[in-house]
Write a protein that holds these residues in place. Structure first.
Motif, PDB file in Angstrom:
ATOM      1  N   LEU A 165       0.830  -1.212   0.000  1.00  0.00           N
ATOM      2  CA  LEU A 165       0.000   0.000   0.000  1.00  0.00           C
ATOM      3  C   LEU A 165       0.863   1.260   0.000  1.00  0.00           C
ATOM      4  O   LEU A 165       0.611   2.205  -0.752  1.00  0.00           O
ATOM      5  CB  LEU A 165      -0.897   0.026   1.232  1.00  0.00           C
ATOM      6  CG  LEU A 165      -2.215  -0.717   1.151  1.00  0.00           C
ATOM      7  CD1 LEU A 165      -2.883  -0.764   2.516  1.00  0.00           C
ATOM      8  CD2 LEU A 165      -3.124  -0.083   0.129  1.00  0.00           C
ATOM      9  N   ALA A 166       1.877   1.268   0.854  1.00  0.00           N
ATOM     10  CA  ALA A 166       2.731   2.449   1.002  1.00  0.00           C
ATOM     11  C   ALA A 166       3.529   2.758  -0.260  1.00  0.00           C
ATOM     12  O   ALA A 166       3.882   3.919  -0.502  1.00  0.00           O
ATOM     13  CB  ALA A 166       3.678   2.268   2.185  1.00  0.00           C
ATOM     14  N   THR A 167       3.799   1.740  -1.064  1.00  0.00           N
ATOM     15  CA  THR A 167       4.567   1.951  -2.296  1.00  0.00           C
ATOM     16  C   THR A 167       3.664   2.185  -3.502  1.00  0.00           C
ATOM     17  O   THR A 167       4.147   2.248  -4.630  1.00  0.00           O
ATOM     18  CB  THR A 167       5.515   0.766  -2.559  1.00  0.00           C
ATOM     19  OG1 THR A 167       4.749  -0.436  -2.651  1.00  0.00           O
ATOM     20  CG2 THR A 167       6.567   0.643  -1.465  1.00  0.00           C
ATOM     21  N   GLY A 168       2.347   2.309  -3.255  1.00  0.00           N
ATOM     22  CA  GLY A 168       1.416   2.641  -4.329  1.00  0.00           C
ATOM     23  C   GLY A 168       0.958   1.472  -5.176  1.00  0.00           C
ATOM     24  O   GLY A 168       0.396   1.670  -6.255  1.00  0.00           O
ATOM     25  N   SER A 169       1.180   0.260  -4.735  1.00  0.00           N
ATOM     26  CA  SER A 169       0.749  -0.908  -5.502  1.00  0.00           C
ATOM     27  C   SER A 169      -0.770  -1.001  -5.550  1.00  0.00           C
ATOM     28  O   SER A 169      -1.461  -0.597  -4.613  1.00  0.00           O
ATOM     29  CB  SER A 169       1.301  -2.188  -4.878  1.00  0.00           C
ATOM     30  OG  SER A 169       2.704  -2.194  -4.925  1.00  0.00           O
ATOM     31  N   ASP A 170      -1.278  -1.541  -6.646  1.00  0.00           N
ATOM     32  CA  ASP A 170      -2.715  -1.759  -6.817  1.00  0.00           C
ATOM     33  C   ASP A 170      -3.047  -3.119  -6.207  1.00  0.00           C
ATOM     34  O   ASP A 170      -2.657  -4.158  -6.750  1.00  0.00           O
ATOM     35  CB  ASP A 170      -3.071  -1.729  -8.303  1.00  0.00           C
ATOM     36  CG  ASP A 170      -4.550  -1.933  -8.582  1.00  0.00           C
ATOM     37  OD1 ASP A 170      -5.315  -2.303  -7.654  1.00  0.00           O
ATOM     38  OD2 ASP A 170      -4.944  -1.724  -9.746  1.00  0.00           O
TER      39      ASP A 170
END
Length: 188
Positions: free
Chosen positions: A118-123
């Motif tokens: 989540l923190a790294t922007g993953s979907d």
């Protein structure tokens, strides 16, 4: 939310309107099977036919890890989405799930893995459990000492360790919190 209700109970705080944990881990279980699930209370009933002793004495560091393991273990297929992994963690109220392959567990996903995604922007809908999982599982045996398991968890830098039974099947799982409860307990 997606239809999941949230309610607050003055004595228990907020609760999600999710299926009962025991129903999620043991679908179709009879209501009287509640006493077969392992709880966090020392001396909680264990499944019949296992060699896990039931006792009300507080476990000691030299006791076998079977005294504190938790079963059944939450698991999820490798192709499930990261969102489904997160939902499983919440629904089962656990910090990690094993990832199933064709011949048993092939990895483990922890809540930390999901938060990192989540923190790294993953979907989370496109990412799969297989993309998140750690594949180098560190196993314990039911007769390993709790203190030894704690040391091995520390050395391997893991927070959850599956326990393999005599048949080779997953017998349960222990978390760093489970072993810390024993190691940090006051002595008589």
């Amino acid at each position: 939310m997606d239809g999941t209700s949230v309610s607050a109970s003055p004595s228990q705080g907020p609760t999600l309107g999710l299926p009962d944990k025991a129903d999620r881990l043991c679908p179709g279980r009879p209501a009287e099977a509640e006493d077969l699930l392992v709880g966090t209370t020392f001396g909680a009933p264990r499944p019949e036919g296992t060699s896990m002793a039931t006792t009300t004495e507080r476990p000691a560091p030299d006791d076998p890890v079977r005294r504190i393991l938790r079963a059944p273990v939450a698991s999820i297929p490798a192709e499930r989405s990261a969102r489904e992994v997160a939902e499983e963690l919440v629904a089962d109220e656990v910090g990690a799930v094993l990832v199933d392959g064709s011949h048993g567990p092939v990895g483990i996903v922890s809540e930390r893995d999901v938060v990192t995604a989540l923190a790294t922007g993953s979907d989370l809908d496109r990412l799969q459990a297989a993309d998140l999982m750690s594949t180098e599982l560190v196993w314990a045996d039911p007769d390993d000492g709790i203190g030894d398991v704690a040391r091995r968890m520390h050395e391997a830098n893991v927070r959850h360790m599956p326990v393999r039974g005599a048949s080779g099947a997953v017998a349960g799982i222990v978390s760093v919190r489970d072993v810390l409860d024993v190691l940090a307990a006051p002595t008589d």
